[in-house]
Design a protein around this motif. Structure first.
Motif, short mmCIF file in Angstrom:
data_model
loop_
_atom_site.label_atom_id
_atom_site.label_comp_id
_atom_site.label_asym_id
_atom_site.label_seq_id
_atom_site.Cartn_x
_atom_site.Cartn_y
_atom_site.Cartn_z
N LEU A 195 -51.39 6.57 -13.78
CA LEU A 195 -51.16 5.54 -12.75
C LEU A 195 -50.89 6.17 -11.39
N ALA A 196 -50.17 7.29 -11.39
CA ALA A 196 -49.88 7.98 -10.13
C ALA A 196 -51.18 8.42 -9.47
N MET A 197 -52.05 9.02 -10.26
CA MET A 197 -53.31 9.52 -9.69
C MET A 197 -54.23 8.36 -9.31
N GLY A 233 -58.57 10.55 -12.10
CA GLY A 233 -57.98 11.88 -12.18
C GLY A 233 -57.85 12.48 -10.79
N GLN A 234 -57.23 13.67 -10.75
CA GLN A 234 -57.07 14.41 -9.50
C GLN A 234 -57.28 15.87 -9.89
N TRP A 235 -58.54 16.31 -9.79
CA TRP A 235 -58.86 17.63 -10.32
C TRP A 235 -58.80 18.64 -9.19
N MET A 236 -57.65 19.28 -9.08
CA MET A 236 -57.47 20.23 -7.98
C MET A 236 -57.32 21.66 -8.45
N THR A 237 -56.62 21.81 -9.57
CA THR A 237 -56.19 23.15 -9.95
C THR A 237 -57.30 23.94 -10.63
N GLU A 238 -57.52 25.15 -10.14
CA GLU A 238 -58.50 26.03 -10.78
C GLU A 238 -57.80 27.27 -11.31
N GLY A 294 -61.69 29.82 1.99
CA GLY A 294 -60.43 29.27 2.52
C GLY A 294 -60.43 27.76 2.53
N SER A 295 -59.34 27.25 3.05
CA SER A 295 -59.13 25.81 3.05
C SER A 295 -60.19 25.07 3.86
N ARG A 296 -60.66 25.72 4.92
CA ARG A 296 -61.61 25.04 5.80
C ARG A 296 -62.99 24.89 5.18
N GLY A 349 -65.26 20.33 5.04
CA GLY A 349 -64.14 21.17 5.46
C GLY A 349 -62.83 20.43 5.65
N ARG A 350 -62.84 19.11 5.40
CA ARG A 350 -61.60 18.34 5.58
C ARG A 350 -61.04 17.88 4.23
N GLY A 351 -61.33 18.65 3.19
CA GLY A 351 -60.92 18.25 1.85
C GLY A 351 -59.42 18.19 1.66
N LEU A 359 -51.75 13.28 -2.44
CA LEU A 359 -50.56 14.08 -2.76
C LEU A 359 -49.29 13.32 -2.37
N THR A 360 -49.33 12.64 -1.24
CA THR A 360 -48.15 11.87 -0.83
C THR A 360 -47.80 10.83 -1.90
N ILE A 361 -48.83 10.12 -2.35
CA ILE A 361 -48.56 9.07 -3.34
C ILE A 361 -48.10 9.66 -4.67
N THR A 362 -48.78 10.70 -5.15
CA THR A 362 -48.39 11.23 -6.46
C THR A 362 -47.01 11.89 -6.39
N ARG A 363 -46.67 12.44 -5.22
CA ARG A 363 -45.33 13.03 -5.08
C ARG A 363 -44.26 11.94 -5.08
N GLU A 493 -47.60 18.72 -8.88
CA GLU A 493 -47.60 18.07 -7.56
C GLU A 493 -46.85 18.90 -6.51
N GLY A 494 -46.84 20.21 -6.73
CA GLY A 494 -46.18 21.10 -5.76
C GLY A 494 -44.84 21.56 -6.30
N THR A 495 -44.71 22.87 -6.49
CA THR A 495 -43.44 23.40 -7.00
C THR A 495 -42.37 23.32 -5.90
C1 MFK Z 1 -45.23 10.85 -13.09
C2 MFK Z 1 -46.14 11.08 -12.02
C3 MFK Z 1 -46.55 12.41 -11.76
C4 MFK Z 1 -47.81 12.66 -11.06
C5 MFK Z 1 -48.88 13.12 -11.96
C6 MFK Z 1 -49.89 13.99 -11.33
C7 MFK Z 1 -50.54 14.90 -12.28
C8 MFK Z 1 -51.53 15.79 -11.64
C9 MFK Z 1 -51.24 17.21 -11.88
C10 MFK Z 1 -51.81 18.05 -10.77
O1 MFK Z 1 -52.89 17.88 -10.33
S1 MFK Z 1 -50.77 19.22 -10.21
C11 MFK Z 1 -51.63 20.00 -8.86
C12 MFK Z 1 -51.20 19.43 -7.63
N1 MFK Z 1 -51.44 20.42 -6.58
C13 MFK Z 1 -50.67 20.48 -5.53
O2 MFK Z 1 -49.74 19.71 -5.38
C14 MFK Z 1 -51.00 21.50 -4.52
C15 MFK Z 1 -49.80 22.27 -4.06
N2 MFK Z 1 -50.12 22.99 -2.84
C16 MFK Z 1 -49.89 22.46 -1.61
O3 MFK Z 1 -49.42 21.36 -1.46
C17 MFK Z 1 -50.27 23.31 -0.47
O4 MFK Z 1 -49.26 23.19 0.50
C18 MFK Z 1 -51.62 22.90 0.15
C19 MFK Z 1 -52.71 22.96 -0.91
C20 MFK Z 1 -51.63 21.53 0.78
C21 MFK Z 1 -51.88 23.97 1.19
O5 MFK Z 1 -53.22 23.96 1.60
P1 MFK Z 1 -53.61 24.48 3.03
O6 MFK Z 1 -55.07 24.34 3.17
O7 MFK Z 1 -52.99 25.80 3.31
O8 MFK Z 1 -52.92 23.38 3.94
P2 MFK Z 1 -52.75 23.32 5.47
O9 MFK Z 1 -53.68 24.22 6.18
O10 MFK Z 1 -51.30 23.45 5.76
O11 MFK Z 1 -53.13 21.81 5.77
C22 MFK Z 1 -54.48 21.38 5.79
C23 MFK Z 1 -54.45 19.96 6.31
O12 MFK Z 1 -53.83 19.12 5.32
C24 MFK Z 1 -53.62 19.78 7.56
O13 MFK Z 1 -54.20 18.72 8.30
P3 MFK Z 1 -54.83 18.98 9.75
O14 MFK Z 1 -55.93 19.97 9.54
O15 MFK Z 1 -55.30 17.63 10.19
O16 MFK Z 1 -53.71 19.53 10.59
C25 MFK Z 1 -52.28 19.35 7.03
O17 MFK Z 1 -51.56 18.61 8.00
C26 MFK Z 1 -52.70 18.48 5.87
N3 MFK Z 1 -51.65 18.47 4.86
C27 MFK Z 1 -51.31 19.46 4.04
N4 MFK Z 1 -50.30 19.09 3.26
C28 MFK Z 1 -50.01 17.83 3.61
C29 MFK Z 1 -50.87 17.44 4.63
N5 MFK Z 1 -50.82 16.22 5.18
C30 MFK Z 1 -49.88 15.37 4.72
N6 MFK Z 1 -49.02 15.68 3.73
C31 MFK Z 1 -49.06 16.88 3.16
N7 MFK Z 1 -48.19 17.18 2.20
#
Ligand code: MFK
Length: 635
Positions: A195-197, A233-238, A294-296, A349-351, A359-363, A493-495
């Motif tokens: 439901l979160a995803m 789903g939310q397929w991010m992790t490799e 990279g991210s871009r 490049g804006r993935g 991520l905001t919603i699932t967090r 969802e981010g350590t």
């Molecule tokens: C019970 C419910 C539970 C939920 C269940 C969910 C199950 C799913 C299980 C999974 O999938 S777990 C895997 C989840 N993975 C993560 O949470 C990833 C954790 N890593 C991060 O959050 C890193 O910080 C991130 C990947 C975002 C770092 O990537 P980058 O490319 O180094 O980010 P960068 O350069 O700081 O930001 C790129 C753009 O994204 C920027 O926008 P602009 O280019 O327009 O300036 C940032 O502002 C934006 N951005 C990044 N984090 C953001 C964000 N915007 C808003 N909120 C954020 N948190």
């Protein structure tokens, strides 16, 4: 022979009991006969004889006759004074609010009577992967339990995603939706994960525009009709890891002549993999087959999970299911993407920026689940304390036990108010009512609340298990599963550290505006409570901590990035503790607040609210610290 040995065993048991209780106050609950322990069962003649003889009978099975009453799950909405108080205070005085309250009440009843059993069934019947059909064809079926499927239908009917998008509740849609999920979560068999995803995917689609090819998907993700409802789903992790998405993503997207793409890559950790669709990241290949690193180089893609006429998944192979510590109710898989048809949703490049909405919603969902786990274990623990006798009295009459539960209650209240604050802000943003201050606060608080409540949940749930003694460690009580499932909340969802760095990043990217909004809002909450004398010590503590935090932020601005990085976790904790203190105070200053609300605020504010200032004064972030930390670890 059999009869005499039974009698012998009773005599032995009886005499050992006399020995045991000699000189010790007798327990309030006496050892009862096995038959008497089963309510409604008739006593045998033999039992009557033994009772008449004043013996302490054990049953013929020699297991004794005392059985501890188990904790009972009651309607979690009615049991939660803070939830009801919060809603009463914040929801507007109108008929739609009454409808919300009655729905939550009815749903709470359903959770206790029906849903909790389904959740337990999911735990007992975890998903399994069937790779091949009997004739050797690859099928990759993730077989889930009937209860899991039922929970999908029920989630649609109850609008557990749909409510968040229902405009009729205006800025309160999210508070309503998340209150419902909060009641649901601990009984949901982890159905809260899909439901979160699903919610996150709907949010992303809404943000990029509800138009083909995702118009139909949006309508299904937010549907209340079970036969139409889809999960995402939310397929991010490799394989290279889940946090550093920018470096770790290898999946490529090969453009097709019709404008769509085919994805090739390996997704290492995909949760709730029985989803109908997914959002995922990949690197678009140019004509020469090159990609941007990279991210871009990352773009966001939408893909449906479907099967071809041969029964095989289109473009996907399920490598295996994960063998996890907890969340076993839910399928988590490794997937090979082998030409998965997909559509690009973001600009090239804006993935990462585009999936950030998800991520905001699932967090936020994660935070809801964390507060809910704390509340559930506490509800069960306090019920149990009215049933379990030790050392001559019920647990609830032992002051030390009550102190422990009260401390858990304070943590749970703080977590709940933090979570609801983020939901309130999200609702305001989505209904167009948010001020700039609200928007900044939402950006800052989302990672803060997620990381803090995730940690609190593990601590509180662990303490909760202990309050059941050995029974808390026994699998089929259902209690250990709560702890196992809580452990993931600080990981996915981010350590904690990754989110602490996200806090720094959003502060830097907003040129400090998110922190400015934070200081302003906490001060306004304290001002609102300044006339309440009973809260004065708490107000003083939060005001003092806030001032220390402001000083730290000013000092940190002149320090190197490495200094800030070392302080990141303590900074995030300080932001959470001070904000929670302000919210507890604010809630306790409400005209219908109870003495317990005041007590909780006072207790919370006794701790070190500004951890980062205390640690900074002790030199914990000085340049020599990193090398000393490393040498301590690798000694
Ligand atoms: C019970 C419910 C539970 C939920 C269940 C969910 C199950 C799913 C299980 C999974 O999938 S777990 C895997 C989840 N993975 C993560 O949470 C990833 C954790 N890593 C991060 O959050 C890193 O910080 C991130 C990947 C975002 C770092 O990537 P980058 O490319 O180094 O980010 P960068 O350069 O700081 O930001 C790129 C753009 O994204 C920027 O926008 P602009 O280019 O327009 O300036 C940032 O502002 C934006 N951005 C990044 N984090 C953001 C964000 N915007 C808003 N909120 C954020 N948190």
């Amino acid at each position: 022979m059999a009869v005499s040995s039974a009698i012998l065993s009773r005599r032995v048991a009886g005499s050992s009991c006399c020995r045991l209780w000699c000189g010790v106050p007798r327990p309030l609950i006496h050892i009862r006969s096995a038959s008497a322990a089963e309510s409604g069962a008739r006593k045998s003649d033999e039992d009557h004889q033994w009772e008449a003889a004043g013996s302490m009978p054990f049953s013929r099975a020699r297991v004794g006759s005392f059985f501890q009453d188990q904790p009972v799950l009651k309607n979690p909405f009615l049991e939660d004074a803070l939830l009801r108080g919060y809603l009463k205070r914040h929801l507007p005085q109108e008929s739609s609010s009454q409808a919300i309250l009655s729905d939550l009440n009815a749903f709470g009843e359903r959770v206790a009577k029906e849903i909790d059993i389904l959740g337990r069934e999911c735990e007992l019947n975890p998903p399994r992967l069937v790779h091949f059909d009997p004739w050797g064809r690859r099928v990759d079926h993730i077989v889930t339990s009937a209860a899991w499927k039922r929970l999908k239908d029920l989630s649609a009917q109850e609008g557990l995603v749909a409510i968040g998008y229902d405009k009729s509740f205006r800025e309160w849609s999210r508070v309503y939706q998340m209150s419902k999920l909060y009641i649901f979560s601990p009984s949901s068999g982890l159905y809260t994960c899909p439901l979160a995803m699903t919610d996150g995917a709907a949010k992303v689609i809404q943000s990029v525009g509800v138009s083909p090819p995702v118009e139909e998907a949006f309508s299904r993700l937010t549907s209340r009709q079970p036969e139409r409802f889809w999960t995402s789903g939310q397929w991010m992790t490799e394989r290279q890891g889940g946090s550093d998405v920018g470096t770790g993503t290898e999946t490529v997207a090969v453009p097709q002549t019709d404008g769509s793409y085919r994805l090739h890559g390996f997704k290492w950790f995909t949760s709730a993999t029985d989803a109908d669709m997914t959002l995922t990241l990949a690197r678009v290949q140019d004509r020469s087959g090159a990609t941007t690193m990279g991210s871009r180089g990352l773009s966001l893609f939408y893909a449906e999970v479907s099967r071809g006429e041969d029964g095989r998944l289109r473009g996907i192979e399920v490598q295996r299911l994960k063998d996890k510590l907890g969340t076993r109710q839910m399928p988590t898989a490794e997937l090979l993407l082998d030409g998965l048809p997909a559509y690009r949703l973001s600009e090239e490049g804006r993935g990462v920026a585009s999936i950030a909405n998800m991520l905001t919603i699932t967090r936020i969902h994660n935070s809801v689940s964390a507060a809910a786990a704390m509340r559930r274990v506490l509800q069960l623990a306090r019920d149990y304390a009215t049933r379990r006798t030790a050392f001559g009295k019920l647990l609830k009459d032992h002051p030390l036990h009550m102190q422990t539960l009260a401390r858990m209650e304070v943590e749970t209240r703080a977590a709940f108010l933090l979570v609801m604050e983020v939901c309130r802000l999200l609702g305001r943003e989505e209904s167009g009512l948010a001020t700039q201050l609200d928007v900044h606060l939402l950006r800052l608080l989302t990672p803060v609340v997620k990381l803090y409540t995730g940690k609190q949940a593990v601590t509180v749930v662990s303490e909760g298990l202990e309050s059941f003694g050995g029974q808390g460690y026994i699998e089929d009580t259902g209690l250990p599963g709560i702890l196992r499932d809580a452990q993931v909340l600080s990981i996915w969802e981010g350590t904690t550290n990754v989110l602490s760095l996200d806090v720094l990043r959003c502060a830097a990217r907003s040129s400090g505006m998110v922190l400015h909004a934070y200081f302003e809002h906490v001060k306004s909450l304290l001002t609102g409570a300044s006339g309440v004398s009973s809260l004065a010590p708490a107000v003083k503590a939060v005001a003092g901590a806030l001032s220390e935090l402001e000083q730290f932020v000013q000092l940190a601005a002149s320090r190197s990035p490495s200094y800030l990085e070392l302080a990141a976790r303590d900074l995030a904790y300080s932001l959470a503790r001070i904000y929670a203190g302000a919210l507890l105070i604010d809630h306790a200053s409400w005209k219908e607040a109870t003495p317990q609300d005041t007590y909780a605020a006072l207790r919370w504010c006794e701790q070190d609210l500004c951890l980062v200032a205390s640690k900074q004064k002790r030199g914990c972030y000085d340049s020599s610290t990193s090398s000393q930390d490393a040498s301590l670890v690798y000694i």
